[in-house]
Write a protein that holds these residues in place. Structure first.
Motif, mmCIF file in Angstrom:
data_model
loop_
_atom_site.group_PDB
_atom_site.id
_atom_site.type_symbol
_atom_site.label_atom_id
_atom_site.label_comp_id
_atom_site.label_asym_id
_atom_site.label_seq_id
_atom_site.Cartn_x
_atom_site.Cartn_y
_atom_site.Cartn_z
ATOM 1 N N ASN A 78 53.126 62.621 23.752
ATOM 2 C CA ASN A 78 52.431 62.391 22.597
ATOM 3 C C ASN A 78 51.999 63.754 22.080
ATOM 4 O O ASN A 78 52.245 64.104 21.216
ATOM 5 C CB ASN A 78 51.122 61.525 22.845
ATOM 6 N N VAL B 249 51.731 52.177 18.123
ATOM 7 C CA VAL B 249 51.975 53.179 17.440
ATOM 8 C C VAL B 249 51.117 53.903 16.270
ATOM 9 O O VAL B 249 51.173 53.002 15.482
ATOM 10 C CB VAL B 249 53.551 53.314 17.097
ATOM 11 N N THR B 250 50.772 54.981 16.397
ATOM 12 C CA THR B 250 50.078 55.551 15.314
ATOM 13 C C THR B 250 50.716 56.939 14.863
ATOM 14 O O THR B 250 51.417 57.513 15.557
ATOM 15 C CB THR B 250 48.543 55.825 15.399
ATOM 16 N N ASN B 251 50.377 57.202 13.295
ATOM 17 C CA ASN B 251 51.197 58.618 13.090
ATOM 18 C C ASN B 251 52.435 58.464 12.959
ATOM 19 O O ASN B 251 53.217 59.492 13.069
ATOM 20 C CB ASN B 251 50.538 59.555 13.850
ATOM 21 N N GLY B 252 53.183 57.230 12.858
ATOM 22 C CA GLY B 252 54.496 57.031 12.908
ATOM 23 C C GLY B 252 55.255 57.109 11.663
ATOM 24 O O GLY B 252 54.766 57.656 10.563
ATOM 25 N N ASN C 120 54.606 52.215 12.551
ATOM 26 C CA ASN C 120 52.995 51.990 12.823
ATOM 27 C C ASN C 120 52.951 50.346 13.284
ATOM 28 O O ASN C 120 53.452 49.881 12.566
ATOM 29 C CB ASN C 120 51.978 52.471 11.923
ATOM 30 N N ASN D 235 56.807 63.257 12.214
ATOM 31 C CA ASN D 235 56.774 62.431 11.162
ATOM 32 C C ASN D 235 57.079 63.252 9.778
ATOM 33 O O ASN D 235 57.397 64.437 9.756
ATOM 34 C CB ASN D 235 55.561 61.536 11.109
ATOM 35 N N PRO E 148 54.374 61.607 16.143
ATOM 36 C CA PRO E 148 54.005 60.059 16.466
ATOM 37 C C PRO E 148 52.893 60.194 17.680
ATOM 38 O O PRO E 148 53.578 60.564 18.615
ATOM 39 C CB PRO E 148 55.348 59.440 16.457
ATOM 40 N N GLN E 149 52.319 59.120 17.812
ATOM 41 C CA GLN E 149 51.539 58.881 19.040
ATOM 42 C C GLN E 149 51.842 57.194 19.542
ATOM 43 O O GLN E 149 51.706 56.328 18.632
ATOM 44 C CB GLN E 149 49.975 58.931 18.728
ATOM 45 N N VAL F 14 60.935 59.373 10.894
ATOM 46 C CA VAL F 14 60.871 60.622 11.532
ATOM 47 C C VAL F 14 61.905 61.406 11.707
ATOM 48 O O VAL F 14 63.269 60.972 11.349
ATOM 49 C CB VAL F 14 60.476 60.143 13.238
#
Length: 209
Positions: A155, A34-37, A72, A196, A202-203, A40
Motif C-alpha cells: 500500500n 479497496v479505497t483510493n482505487g 473501490n 490511480n 490504491p489501498q 489504474v
C-alpha cells in the motif's frame, strides 16, 4: 445375514468417516476492502524477467506498461479473491537466449486477486489468466506462455511485485533452438508501480476470519 449386514454397515460408516477426515480444507475466506482505487495504470519498476525453469534461459523485458481497474468497495469470498482486472498490457525491448522477442498479450482482461490477509501494509496476491505470445527471428522462434503469477502489493509504495513459477510454456517452435520447451514451467520476476487516475496509490486491505 444380520452379522454380514452389520459388518457391512460398520465398514461403510468407517469408510465415510475416513473420507471426511481426509477431505482437503476449504480455501480461506477473505474480506478485501479497496479505497483510493478505480481506473489504474501500471508501469514497470526495474526489469521483468521470465525464465524457463528447466533450461534456465531467461528473457528480460525492460519496458512494460498497463491499464486496469481496481474498484473501490468491499468483497468477500474464498482465496484467490478477485479485486481487479488488467485490461491492457504491453511489453517491449525483450531479449534473451540470443533472440529479440516481440510479445503480444491475449485473453484480456487478466484477473488481479488477493490470496491472504494484509500484514504490515503488504497483501499477498496473484495475477491469473495470463496469456502471452512471444515471437522472434522473423517468426522462426515462437512460443506461448500461460498461467498465474503470484506476488504481493504494498500500500505505501503502490508496488505490485511478481514472483514464482505458476506459468507454463507451450507451442514452442524448433526455431527457438532449445531455449525453451513445451510443458516447461516458467518463473516471472519483476515489479510495477500502480497508480490511480489522481496519481496516488490504491489501498488494499484484506482480513481473514
Amino acid at each position: 445375514m444380520r452379522k454380514i449386514t452389520s459388518a457391512a454397515l460398520a465398514a461403510t460408516s468407517a469408510s465415510a468417516l475416513a473420507l471426511f477426515l481426509a477431505a482437503p480444507a476449504h480455501a480461506a475466506n477473505l474480506t478485501a476492502t479497496v479505497t483510493n482505487g478505480g481506473s489504474v495504470t501500471a508501469t514497470n519498476s526495474g526489469n521483468l524477467v521470465i525464465t524457463d525453469t528447466t533450461t534456465g534461459v531467461a528473457v528480460t523485458c525492460t519496458v512494460s506498461t498497463g491499464t486496469g481497474s481496481i474498484p473501490n468497495g468491499t468483497t468477500s469470498g474464498a482465496s484467490p479473491l478477485q479485486v481487479g482486472t488488467i485490461g491492457s498490457i504491453g511489453f517491449s525491448n525483450c531479449n534473451g537466449g540470443g533472440f529479440s522477442f516481440t510479445v503480444t498479450t491475449n485473453a484480456l482482461p487478466w484477473k488481479v486477486n488477493v490470496t491472504g490477509p494484509t500484514s504490515g501494509g503488504v497483501t499477498p496476491g496473484s495475477i491469473s489468466g495470463i496469456s502471452a505470445h512471444a515471437s522472434a527471428a522473423f517468426g522462426l522462434c515462437q512460443m506461448d506462455i500461460k498461467g498465474t503469477a503470484s506476488g504481493s502489493y504494498t500500500n505505501g509504495t503502490g508496488k505490485l511485485t511478481a514472483g514464482g513459477s505458476g506459468l507454463t510454456i507451450s507451442n514452442v517452435t524448433s526455431g527457438c533452438l532449445g531455449i525453451a520447451g513445451n510443458g516447461h514451467s516458467a518463473s516471472l520476476t519483476g515489479a510495477y508501480i500502480v497508480k490511480n487516475s489522481g496519481g496516488t496509490f490504491p489501498q488494499i486491505n484484506v482480513t481473514s476470519p
